[in-house]
Design an enzyme around this catalytic site. Sequence first.
Site, mmCIF file in Angstrom:
data_model
loop_
_atom_site.group_PDB
_atom_site.id
_atom_site.type_symbol
_atom_site.label_atom_id
_atom_site.label_comp_id
_atom_site.label_asym_id
_atom_site.label_seq_id
_atom_site.Cartn_x
_atom_site.Cartn_y
_atom_site.Cartn_z
ATOM 1 N N ASP A 246 0.875 -1.043 -0.147
ATOM 2 C CA ASP A 246 0.034 -0.120 0.013
ATOM 3 C C ASP A 246 0.829 1.221 -0.092
ATOM 4 O O ASP A 246 0.206 2.364 -0.113
ATOM 5 C CB ASP A 246 -0.936 -0.044 1.343
ATOM 6 C CG ASP A 246 -2.107 -0.865 1.324
ATOM 7 O OD1 ASP A 246 -2.145 -1.725 0.169
ATOM 8 O OD2 ASP A 246 -2.576 -1.015 2.077
ATOM 9 N N ILE B 153 -2.084 -9.470 -8.273
ATOM 10 C CA ILE B 153 -0.862 -8.230 -8.119
ATOM 11 C C ILE B 153 -0.004 -8.392 -6.920
ATOM 12 O O ILE B 153 1.399 -8.230 -6.990
ATOM 13 C CB ILE B 153 -1.586 -6.963 -7.850
ATOM 14 C CG1 ILE B 153 -2.247 -6.522 -9.344
ATOM 15 C CG2 ILE B 153 -0.653 -5.706 -7.617
ATOM 16 C CD1 ILE B 153 -3.149 -5.205 -9.184
HETATM 17 O O1 LIG Z 1 -6.423 -10.671 2.942
HETATM 18 P P1 LIG Z 1 -5.243 -10.294 3.704
HETATM 19 O O2 LIG Z 1 -4.229 -11.090 3.454
HETATM 20 O O3 LIG Z 1 -5.609 -9.913 5.163
HETATM 21 O O4 LIG Z 1 -4.758 -8.894 3.353
HETATM 22 C C1 LIG Z 1 -5.492 -7.861 2.630
HETATM 23 C C2 LIG Z 1 -4.998 -6.582 2.897
HETATM 24 O O5 LIG Z 1 -3.503 -6.740 2.882
HETATM 25 C C3 LIG Z 1 -2.924 -5.488 1.983
HETATM 26 O O6 LIG Z 1 -2.487 -6.184 0.940
HETATM 27 C C4 LIG Z 1 -1.703 -4.958 2.785
HETATM 28 O O7 LIG Z 1 -0.684 -5.910 2.856
HETATM 29 C C5 LIG Z 1 -3.889 -4.543 1.833
HETATM 30 O O8 LIG Z 1 -3.958 -3.801 0.722
HETATM 31 C C6 LIG Z 1 -5.260 -5.596 2.109
HETATM 32 O O9 LIG Z 1 -6.296 -4.924 2.519
#
Ligand SMILES: O=P(O)(O)OC[C@H]1O[C@](O)(CO)[C@@H](O)[C@@H]1O
Length: 534
Positions: free
Chosen positions: A268, A426
């Site tokens: 992010d 991504i």
């Molecule tokens: O689904 P997970 O693995 O908890 O991650 C989602 C979150 O992790 C991030 O990629 C940050 O690492 C955010 O952009 C996203 O909301």
Amino acid sequence: MDSVYSSSSAIMSLKPPGSDSNSVVTPRSGGSRNSFTSFSGSGHKVGSPRVVMENKPKIVVGDNGYVLEDVPHFSDYIPNLPTYTNPLQDNHAYSVVKQYFVNVDDTVAQNIVVHKNSPRGIHFRRAGPRQRVYFEAEDVHACIVTCGGLCPGLNTVIREIVCGLHHMYGVKKVSGITGGYKGFYSRNTIPLTPKSVNDIHKRGGTILGTSRGGHDKSKIVDSIQDRGINQVYIIGGDGTQKGASVIYEEIKRRGLKVVVAGIPKTIDNDIPVIDKSFGFDSAVEEAQRAINAAHVESESIENGIGVVKVMGRNSGFIAMYATLASRDVDCCLIPESPFYLEGPGGLFEYIEKRLKENGHMVIVIAEGAGQELPSESINSMAKQDASGNKLLQDVGLWISQQIKDHFSKRSKMAINLKYIDPTYMIRAIPSNGSDNVYCTLLAQSAVHGAMAGYTGFTVGPVNGRHSYIPFHTINEKQHKVVITDRMWARLLSSTNQPSFLRTKDVIEDKGDEEIQEHCSDDNLVNKEISYTSN
Ligand SMILES: O=P(O)(O)OC[C@H]1O[C@](O)(CO)[C@@H](O)[C@@H]1O
Ligand SMILES: Nc1ncnc2c1ncn2[C@@H]1O[C@H](COP(=O)(O)OP(=O)(O)OP(=O)(O)O)[C@@H](O)[C@H]1O
Ligand SMILES: [Mg+2]
């Protein structure tokens, strides 16, 4: 130079003891495992008693408004430690470099846009190898852990810490902690050698695994002590760096000679102070593929709309840079810029106008954008993940449905909408070439800092120069897109979308901008990562 520890009157020097090139090589201690270095506040070696330190930021002030936000060093809480000649001086690869070691007085300015009479402002200690080190190779037991979500480049950082320790400092013992912070309390670790990590940079994800939640300070530090670990490399985002800071404080409280070094990871790009986070460029590049697909789909059909969701919980950097890079995007929605759907100046009006003009359009939306809108309509309970991060509504799906409903029920225009969610695709790719080089510099800077006895720091480029930044500075706030900055204006002029801002918002935001001047997103494009020898 005047020096103070924040409000306390303790005088400190810019040079950590032992880092002076004139200092004499002190004899090796026998068992230099982490328990040997407990000292009382008065400097007497006392075996095992705990040392309670004040947790004040280390601030050094100088002439003309110079401020150094320094990082902790072993010598702050463990006196009379032996130091050693840096083995790099005999390394054939580095012997050709004219001035390889970083001058102990080198610091990096946070603000490089100044006026004639501006105060010199905040500085950070420059990263890089020091002439004297606080470890002998055979006494080092390093460990690496990855926490939080995935990000391109994690494996490259792991690889380069292992190879940097091995090839530059002769360190052979490196353990991989599996599955994030909670891996500290599991029985097994993975031995990491240059051979075992040789190819991992070509793979996405992290070979160590990762997790959210499960941070137990005492259990983690007990595990570090029990295993005889004395260098802890922690790769992760804002939550991870907060966890690292807590571990560092506990290690200092116990008076242990254990380095805690943070390597900032976040897709992010929401970590403050540093120019940008690793994996960000790779993510922006990969997002192009989804945006291209959305463009191809939308322009192939009458009144086609392509909606692409990208990551960005609180900061819309991926959306903003992917939009600017693509030029096919007609509207970019980010968490920092509230928007509305109905009425004059709203999203529906803009979509209708764009379709009439162009016959198709592409919308990029960051996952954290407009979260208050679906919450209002769905009235959902706020839920959290294991780390306490708020779980988000699928705003991409929601907005796609809202657009479909609007045009089917309230407009005579028939639209064709395709929603693409490439978020995890991504995040899961391996890092690109430029991120690989960046990861290498981050890893090597962390290794140099740890060997030199610095601790409680996050490493990262500030205006292109790698620096050691204290945890408290990194953990103070989040890096966000400033919507009254030039970069967002560039985006608005590239997409021609409405700003969704009223004059009142602009005035209020300009106040914010002044406060956040140093972390403006302008910095992100105007600064290149410098591949000089720091
Ligand atoms: O689904 P997970 O693995 O908890 O991650 C989602 C979150 O992790 C991030 O990629 C940050 O690492 C955010 O952009 C996203 O909301
Ligand atoms: N304030 C905190 N104190 C101690 N530990 C924390 C704190 N915040 C988060 N952690 C721990 O840090 C780890 C990672 O946190 P989190 O899941 O928020 O991801 P992150 O590091 O912010 O990465 P990203 O958000 O980019 O995926 C978790 O194990 C979590 O328990
Ligand atoms: Mg986070």
